[in-house]
Motif scaffolding. Sequence first.
Motif, PDB file in Angstrom:
ATOM      1  N   TYR A  59      90.327 -58.700 -35.716  1.00  0.00           N
ATOM      2  CA  TYR A  59      89.428 -58.479 -36.854  1.00  0.00           C
ATOM      3  C   TYR A  59      89.559 -59.615 -37.876  1.00  0.00           C
ATOM      4  N   GLU A  60      90.786 -59.980 -38.214  1.00  0.00           N
ATOM      5  CA  GLU A  60      90.992 -61.048 -39.186  1.00  0.00           C
ATOM      6  C   GLU A  60      90.712 -62.417 -38.579  1.00  0.00           C
ATOM      7  N   GLU A  61      90.942 -62.567 -37.300  1.00  0.00           N
ATOM      8  CA  GLU A  61      90.616 -63.809 -36.597  1.00  0.00           C
ATOM      9  C   GLU A  61      89.126 -64.126 -36.740  1.00  0.00           C
ATOM     10  N   ARG A  62      88.303 -63.069 -36.736  1.00  0.00           N
ATOM     11  CA  ARG A  62      86.851 -63.259 -36.842  1.00  0.00           C
ATOM     12  C   ARG A  62      86.389 -63.382 -38.294  1.00  0.00           C
ATOM     13  N   GLY A  63      87.259 -63.166 -39.252  1.00  0.00           N
ATOM     14  CA  GLY A  63      86.882 -63.314 -40.657  1.00  0.00           C
ATOM     15  C   GLY A  63      86.798 -62.014 -41.414  1.00  0.00           C
ATOM     16  N   GLY A  64      87.518 -60.999 -40.954  1.00  0.00           N
ATOM     17  CA  GLY A  64      87.436 -59.695 -41.592  1.00  0.00           C
ATOM     18  C   GLY A  64      87.878 -59.678 -43.041  1.00  0.00           C
ATOM     19  N   LYS A  65      88.779 -60.585 -43.412  1.00  0.00           N
ATOM     20  CA  LYS A  65      89.258 -60.587 -44.800  1.00  0.00           C
ATOM     21  C   LYS A  65      88.163 -60.948 -45.789  1.00  0.00           C
ATOM     22  N   SER A  66      87.097 -61.569 -45.322  1.00  0.00           N
ATOM     23  CA  SER A  66      86.007 -61.960 -46.224  1.00  0.00           C
ATOM     24  C   SER A  66      85.049 -60.809 -46.512  1.00  0.00           C
ATOM     25  N   LEU A  67      85.176 -59.688 -45.786  1.00  0.00           N
ATOM     26  CA  LEU A  67      84.282 -58.542 -45.987  1.00  0.00           C
ATOM     27  C   LEU A  67      84.802 -57.664 -47.121  1.00  0.00           C
ATOM     28  N   ARG A  68      83.932 -56.802 -47.637  1.00  0.00           N
ATOM     29  CA  ARG A  68      84.297 -56.016 -48.816  1.00  0.00           C
ATOM     30  C   ARG A  68      85.077 -54.755 -48.488  1.00  0.00           C
TER      31      ARG A  68
END
Length: 641
Positions: free
Chosen positions: A209-218
């Motif tokens: 999830y974080e590899e795909r950029g999950g930290k940028s979501l709200r």
Amino acid sequence: MSKTEYQKARRKAQKTYRMQLLKGEWPYLQALDDIVSFTDVAASTELGLCEISLDAVAGTRTSGRKQAFASDFMPLLEDDSEFAWKWINLYEAHMEEGIREPITAVEFMNRYYVVEGNKRVSVLKYVGAVSIHAYVTRIVPRRDDSRENRIYYEFLDFYRVSQANYLTFSQEGCYARLLSLLDRDLQTEWTADERMEFHSAYLHFLDVYEERGGKSLRLTAGDAFLVYLEIYGYEGLPDKSYQELRREIPAIWKDFEIYPEKRSIELVMAPEEPPSAPVSVPRLLSRAAPRLKIAFIYDRDPAVSSWAYGHELGRLYLADALRDRADVSRFTVQGGPEKQLQTIRQAAEEGNSLIFTTSPRLLNASVKAAVLLPDVKLLNCSLNSCFGHLRTYYGRMYEARFLSGLLAGILSPEPSVGYVADYPIYGSTANINAFALGVRTTRPDAKVYLEWSCVRDNPAEEYFRARRISCISGLDLLSPSKASQRHFGLYDTSGGQIRNLAMPVWNWGKFYERIVRSVLTGAWKRTEPASDFKSVNYFWGMSSGLIDLICSHHVPDTARRLVEAMGREISSGAFQPFGCRVVSQDGVLQSPAGEDMPAGQIGSMDWLLDNVVGGFPALDSLTDEALEIVRLQGVDGFREE
């Protein structure tokens, strides 16, 4: 070399510091003492040694050291300071043998504040570590009515049985939903193996999830994990490869992006009429189109399930109507979500490019299959489902129920009418209320007494006899194994005999034929949702032929003609059963006089009309089959009781 690392960390801190100032936010670490000074504390509890997520470490306990770090725990002090020298030594020690000494921290509202060990946290955050061990003291705020406080108390209940302190949610009810998906409760503590397996599965998900950029979501990572489990389920997750997760997670990324919103439902209220166009010569001379392979999947054997039997009749109708264009097969599956998914995939592997799953019990497996099989057109028979990965379909049976209510009000010898409902799910409530409105239309003083067939050991017939109720609306259709039973549709038991008066019917064959023809002609594409945030739900009524009411010879001619006339008005759109003043049992005005209730509101009813006697059954009174269906499609406020 280590000094260079400190300088890199300091540059990160300076960047964070400037960004916070530009946004008008505090650029240093938060100090818990400043926060709790405005908080009414209920208790303080020692949790002992815990592993805590570094993402959840939000600040420091006191204000003494808070300005040595930016808000992300990166160091701000000069690189020739004593502070920098200690940070560098700690970094070198970590690179050589790892930081093993636990810190001391206070947990408040699921965030951690460091009492001792700020530099250890700083170094570990800099190198990208996931967690750290800490001796934790929990400060519990007193209960209040804020949403954050309510969510936190839900977490405390969850933590008590799971010891999982790394999952945070942004919405109420998520911990209960998670336990339901795991088939667990708040009474049974998890074993050490269960805790370890769940934590491993969560971290497995989090990596991709974080590899795909999950930290940028709200949404929080916990929110995303719950969305994932609602679609794919927990079973098998601990053993999935990263390759599998890298296929699954991108397929539901839109669901993460719109969270906490669900995809809005785009109701298709009537079949689209095919455009008239001349047949061209090239079309006449073209090679025959390949035959369409269609599969129907039942959760019960049609020989014993009246619901499955109705769809089987529809399948046979379709097979006959399109015998020159399509091959139609059927599958019956009895088992949990994994078995259901396996059956859907088997149908797809056998070349079926259009699949109907005919029960709400198959909804979760259908959603998962739709994500995994994007080239297959998949439809599930359920109502008010906000999944954009597949289409759903249901019928406005409440239109026929209103007509049978008209008859019941006319023909009942007493001002009391009985109603046997199947499950407290979407659609069923609208049927009850429409029937009650029909009764009120022809007999304003009458009451509708409600009983449920899904309740264990429920002697509904005895209940009605004790109240001298002889006119009863029973279940719609019987399976072949119950063909001799006469308690179905609207029937009358006065005089000790059963007289069948009328029966609402599902003409599933007409629905299936129209849908399949839309696929064959290309009209299917014209009903694609307007955006990725919408979910198509076919919600056809009497005008489409999907729904009808059949009257028996026991119905007087004048009553039959009235019902037929009202049926024509409903079919033409001139009359809507809920186009009147509607008040629920609790006295709330649900719809004012003179306004047609929106179809979406009808499909999502979670209340009963004020002339209905009775309510929703308790969860612990339901049969196992009913409980499974209610957990999937139960009306709002009922699933979580």
